[in-house]
Design a protein around this motif. Structure first.
Motif, PDB file in Angstrom:
ATOM      1  N   TYR A 191       0.844  -1.199   0.000  1.00  0.00           N
ATOM      2  CA  TYR A 191       0.000   0.000   0.000  1.00  0.00           C
ATOM      3  C   TYR A 191       0.872   1.239   0.000  1.00  0.00           C
ATOM      4  O   TYR A 191       0.663   2.188  -0.761  1.00  0.00           O
ATOM      5  CB  TYR A 191      -0.914   0.024   1.230  1.00  0.00           C
ATOM      6  N   GLY A 192       1.882   1.197   0.871  1.00  0.00           N
ATOM      7  CA  GLY A 192       2.761   2.366   1.057  1.00  0.00           C
ATOM      8  C   GLY A 192       3.424   2.786  -0.235  1.00  0.00           C
ATOM      9  O   GLY A 192       3.554   3.987  -0.531  1.00  0.00           O
ATOM     10  N   ILE A 193       3.841   1.842  -1.024  1.00  0.00           N
ATOM     11  CA  ILE A 193       4.527   2.185  -2.279  1.00  0.00           C
ATOM     12  C   ILE A 193       3.544   2.239  -3.452  1.00  0.00           C
ATOM     13  O   ILE A 193       3.938   2.264  -4.620  1.00  0.00           O
ATOM     14  CB  ILE A 193       5.680   1.198  -2.599  1.00  0.00           C
ATOM     15  N   ASN A 194       2.237   2.232  -3.109  1.00  0.00           N
ATOM     16  CA  ASN A 194       1.173   2.322  -4.115  1.00  0.00           C
ATOM     17  C   ASN A 194       1.218   1.234  -5.174  1.00  0.00           C
ATOM     18  O   ASN A 194       0.804   1.427  -6.318  1.00  0.00           O
ATOM     19  CB  ASN A 194       1.185   3.704  -4.792  1.00  0.00           C
ATOM     20  N   PHE A 195       1.753   0.084  -4.774  1.00  0.00           N
ATOM     21  CA  PHE A 195       1.710  -1.063  -5.683  1.00  0.00           C
ATOM     22  C   PHE A 195       0.283  -1.586  -5.750  1.00  0.00           C
ATOM     23  O   PHE A 195      -0.200  -2.034  -6.785  1.00  0.00           O
ATOM     24  CB  PHE A 195       2.666  -2.163  -5.200  1.00  0.00           C
ATOM     25  N   ILE A 196      -0.381  -1.542  -4.633  1.00  0.00           N
ATOM     26  CA  ILE A 196      -1.823  -1.804  -4.629  1.00  0.00           C
ATOM     27  C   ILE A 196      -2.521  -0.617  -3.997  1.00  0.00           C
ATOM     28  O   ILE A 196      -1.956   0.087  -3.175  1.00  0.00           O
ATOM     29  CB  ILE A 196      -2.197  -3.103  -3.873  1.00  0.00           C
ATOM     30  N   ILE A 197      -3.764  -0.435  -4.428  1.00  0.00           N
ATOM     31  CA  ILE A 197      -4.510   0.732  -3.949  1.00  0.00           C
ATOM     32  C   ILE A 197      -5.497   0.288  -2.883  1.00  0.00           C
ATOM     33  O   ILE A 197      -6.231  -0.686  -3.053  1.00  0.00           O
ATOM     34  CB  ILE A 197      -5.236   1.407  -5.131  1.00  0.00           C
ATOM     35  N   ARG A 198      -5.471   0.970  -1.751  1.00  0.00           N
ATOM     36  CA  ARG A 198      -6.335   0.608  -0.626  1.00  0.00           C
ATOM     37  C   ARG A 198      -7.787   0.529  -1.083  1.00  0.00           C
ATOM     38  O   ARG A 198      -8.231   1.336  -1.898  1.00  0.00           O
ATOM     39  CB  ARG A 198      -6.177   1.630   0.513  1.00  0.00           C
ATOM     40  N   ASN A 199      -8.490  -0.480  -0.593  1.00  0.00           N
ATOM     41  CA  ASN A 199      -9.888  -0.758  -0.939  1.00  0.00           C
ATOM     42  C   ASN A 199     -10.059  -1.317  -2.358  1.00  0.00           C
ATOM     43  O   ASN A 199     -11.153  -1.680  -2.757  1.00  0.00           O
ATOM     44  CB  ASN A 199     -10.791   0.472  -0.774  1.00  0.00           C
ATOM     45  N   HIS A 200      -9.003  -1.343  -3.131  1.00  0.00           N
ATOM     46  CA  HIS A 200      -9.060  -1.990  -4.452  1.00  0.00           C
ATOM     47  C   HIS A 200      -7.881  -2.933  -4.634  1.00  0.00           C
ATOM     48  O   HIS A 200      -7.117  -2.799  -5.596  1.00  0.00           O
ATOM     49  CB  HIS A 200      -9.060  -0.944  -5.585  1.00  0.00           C
ATOM     50  N   GLY A 202      -7.681  -5.932  -5.544  1.00  0.00           N
ATOM     51  CA  GLY A 202      -7.708  -6.936  -6.628  1.00  0.00           C
ATOM     52  C   GLY A 202      -7.304  -8.297  -6.097  1.00  0.00           C
ATOM     53  O   GLY A 202      -7.434  -8.570  -4.927  1.00  0.00           O
ATOM     54  N   LYS A 203      -6.782  -9.127  -6.994  1.00  0.00           N
ATOM     55  CA  LYS A 203      -6.443 -10.488  -6.570  1.00  0.00           C
ATOM     56  C   LYS A 203      -4.974 -10.633  -6.230  1.00  0.00           C
ATOM     57  O   LYS A 203      -4.509 -11.718  -5.918  1.00  0.00           O
ATOM     58  CB  LYS A 203      -6.806 -11.470  -7.681  1.00  0.00           C
ATOM     59  N   VAL A 204      -4.243  -9.520  -6.330  1.00  0.00           N
ATOM     60  CA  VAL A 204      -2.793  -9.651  -6.190  1.00  0.00           C
ATOM     61  C   VAL A 204      -2.396 -10.135  -4.789  1.00  0.00           C
ATOM     62  O   VAL A 204      -1.494 -10.954  -4.639  1.00  0.00           O
ATOM     63  CB  VAL A 204      -2.095  -8.331  -6.592  1.00  0.00           C
ATOM     64  N   LEU A 205      -3.116  -9.679  -3.765  1.00  0.00           N
ATOM     65  CA  LEU A 205      -2.787 -10.125  -2.405  1.00  0.00           C
ATOM     66  C   LEU A 205      -3.057 -11.619  -2.234  1.00  0.00           C
ATOM     67  O   LEU A 205      -2.255 -12.337  -1.633  1.00  0.00           O
ATOM     68  CB  LEU A 205      -3.581  -9.319  -1.369  1.00  0.00           C
ATOM     69  N   ASP A 206      -4.177 -12.066  -2.765  1.00  0.00           N
ATOM     70  CA  ASP A 206      -4.483 -13.512  -2.702  1.00  0.00           C
ATOM     71  C   ASP A 206      -3.380 -14.328  -3.368  1.00  0.00           C
ATOM     72  O   ASP A 206      -2.965 -15.367  -2.870  1.00  0.00           O
ATOM     73  CB  ASP A 206      -5.805 -13.822  -3.420  1.00  0.00           C
TER      74      ASP A 206
END
Lengths: 257, 257
Positions: A191-200, A202-206
């Protein structure tokens, strides 16, 4: 050693199955039963089917979530039919026992069984490192849950008798709860490096979750990974104290003291 | 090949166990179920526990005596706890499966399970060639009967997958009913030569029975043994026609025709 192996049952529907499982476990020298939110339990039917293994029912640990049942385990194995694959390394019951025995010398190991009708949910399998199935007739492969526990427990008993199984050298693996802290750290960093956007997310974390569970980092390797995350946070100008929930908690605690 | 292996249950008390056993068998590719004088059967409980294996219940053979269930088998294996030994060659479930698979290529094989509470009677074990036990916790070794069938069936399934088990060369063994004819012939001869006294046979017949079951003569060897008996009868002036029940029956039949 067998006392470091626990059988975890999720949402059992028929209490008779819980009783039959207690007996099946005790027959094979297992004593550690965890029940995650069981239906209609305790029950006379369970006690009756347990026969001489009522002590296992009495000492069973009843919890609300799978997380509570496995947080102190270094190896978590989910059961499912062979055709359901979750991109986890898959073993049959015999191979599973050969993996479990050396590991259980020093660590807690959980074998997780799903509901009678629907088995394990995807999010539950996602918490496992390995998948185990029971070799069976392809035309009718689904065993009653107590029979499935019987076979897995029997193979563990057989592997424990076989001294050659004991030789394998086992790495030092993190506890499930240490992995959880790592996932929190990873998420926070991404989140911090904006690789993923909070609340969105997607499936990348899974997908990352699945990857790390499957690859099963050793304790030392996990330390390195966390070191990398900390370095990323520092370099990106995200101080750990502001971004990593656990550290934040610790700091908060210090302020109170 | 698996269709030549039958599971024989004697005097089951709980019909639910019969249902669970049908399911356990079908899961492992076995189809041949024999019920000797079952209690409270057919029953809804059995049907319910059988789940997708009701077809096995429907095609099950129900008989009154163990003899009827095994007369056409060349190999009969009785199950019991390890500590109960009957001077029969003893195997664990895994070894049993390795013995059964090559034999079942050409012959009928029976695995016999006793009552839920008391197991097999001595006179039932006396009809078996081999004894099988399930490796288990010495402090609580007695499995529920459906679990015991599950493990034995599972080991058979596993051994059948393992192609190396198939190589063993199997001798030609007599059917159970041919052995029975031999025992009749033997008994008649021993009476004829006054080795045993009619109505006071003592234990010698039981001991001979046990000896021949354990040593398991091949077909050809049995032919030789019967030849010896015939020679003894001739030399002792006992014509076979007058002394051997089977021949007597045949003669009688001819007289009627």
């Amino acid at each position: 050693m067998l006392s470091n192996i626990r059988i975890v049952l999720i949402n059992t529907f028929h209490p008779g199955n819980v009783g039959a499982i207690a007996r099946a476990m005790k027959n094979m020298g297992l004593t550690n039963l965890y029940l995650v939110d069981p239906n209609d339990y305790p029950s006379e039917e369970a006690t009756s089917r347990a026969a001489g293994a009522v002590d296992l029912l009495e000492s069973a640990t009843i919890v609300n979530t799978l997380e509570e049942a496995i947080h102190d385990c270094s190896l978590v194995i989910g059961t499912s039919a062979r055709h359901r694959t979750f991109q986890l390394p898959i073993m049959n019951a015999r191979e599973c026992a050969q993996t479990v025995i050396p590991e259980a010398k020093e660590h807690q190991v959980a074998i997780v069984f799903g509901r009678e009708t629907t088995g394990l949910l995807n999010e539950e399998i996602a918490q496992c490192h390995r998948q185990v199935y029971i070799d069976a007739n392809d035309e009718y492969p689904v065993l009653n849950i107590s029979q499935a526990v019987q076979i897995v427990s029997y193979e563990i008993w057989m592997a424990n008798q076989d001294k050659s199984t004991h030789k394998t050298d086992v790495g030092e693996y993190p506890l499930k709860q240490d992995m959880e802290r790592f996932y929190e750290h990873l998420e926070e960093t991404l989140y911090g490096i904006n690789f993923i956007i909070r609340n969105h997310p997607g499936k990348v974390l899974d997908k990352l979750h699945r990857f790390f569970n499957r690859s099963r980092p050793e304790k030392q390797e996990l330390g390195i990974l966390r070191g990398i995350l900390a370095a990323v946070q520092r370099e990106a100008g995200l101080t750990e104290a502001n971004n990593h929930p656990e550290k934040k908690k610790d700091q908060h605690k210090k302020e109170i003291e």
